[in-house]
Design a protein around this motif. Structure first.
Motif, PDB file in Angstrom:
ATOM      1  N   TRP A  28       0.722  -1.260   0.130  1.00 51.61           N
ATOM      2  CA  TRP A  28       0.087  -0.007  -0.149  1.00 51.61           C
ATOM      3  C   TRP A  28       0.694   1.199   0.091  1.00 51.61           C
ATOM      4  O   TRP A  28       0.336   2.264  -0.347  1.00 51.61           O
ATOM      5  CB  TRP A  28      -1.027   0.161   1.254  1.00 51.61           C
ATOM      6  N   GLY A  36       2.000   0.488  -6.731  1.00 52.89           N
ATOM      7  CA  GLY A  36       0.641   0.021  -6.452  1.00 52.89           C
ATOM      8  C   GLY A  36       0.039  -1.114  -7.551  1.00 52.89           C
ATOM      9  O   GLY A  36      -0.875  -1.565  -7.159  1.00 52.89           O
ATOM     10  N   ARG A  93      -9.119   1.997 -10.865  1.00 49.02           N
ATOM     11  CA  ARG A  93      -8.045   1.876 -10.061  1.00 49.02           C
ATOM     12  C   ARG A  93      -8.274   2.444  -8.720  1.00 49.02           C
ATOM     13  O   ARG A  93      -7.864   1.832  -7.614  1.00 49.02           O
ATOM     14  CB  ARG A  93      -6.808   2.679 -10.325  1.00 49.02           C
ATOM     15  N   TRP A  97      -8.425  -0.336  -5.554  1.00 47.99           N
ATOM     16  CA  TRP A  97      -7.376   0.204  -4.199  1.00 47.99           C
ATOM     17  C   TRP A  97      -8.486   0.011  -2.924  1.00 47.99           C
ATOM     18  O   TRP A  97      -8.199  -0.714  -2.097  1.00 47.99           O
ATOM     19  CB  TRP A  97      -7.090   1.449  -4.364  1.00 47.99           C
TER      20      TRP A  97
END
Length: 122
Positions: A28, A36, A93, A97
């Motif tokens: 992270w 990432g 994205r 995440w």
């Protein structure tokens, strides 16, 4: 001065993380060649969900997680896996995440259910 102190405290906290936590922090914080992208690949390939399901099966076999809790955890993994397919197809994205962070929370849930977390004095 205050920023420097905050950074020092944060760095100290990272260094004291347990092995399981340390593995997630690297992802992270964007370390590694792809930053990432590793998190995105692990979610979109299904690797993260498969890993959690494998761990859940192991904890069930060992008798560490009761069947009702295991079923709720499995359902949560399945729902998140379904959502990840949609978001990965769209290439969102930010959503991916968020899914990766939710997988982290499921892992924490499993840790607490299987080993009692801090309640056992770790």
């Amino acid at each position: 001065m205050h920023k420097g102190m905050a950074l020092a405290v944060a760095a100290g906290a990272l260094m004291t993380a347990t092995a399981g936590q340390a593995q997630s922090w690297g992802v992270w914080l964007g370390s590694g060649p792809g930053g990432g992208d590793w998190a995105m690949r692990s979610v979109c390939s299904g690797e993260r969900a498969r890993g959690l399901e494998g761990r859940l099966r192991h904890e069930q076999r060992e008798g560490e997680i009761d069947p009702d809790t295991a079923e709720r955890i499995h359902d949560a993994i399945d729902r998140l896996e379904d959502r990840s397919r949609d978001e990965c197809d769209e290439g969102d994205r930010r959503a991916i995440w968020s899914i990766a962070q939710r997988f982290d929370r499921i892992q924490g849930w499993m840790d607490g259910a299987a080993h009692g977390g801090w309640r056992r004095g770790w």
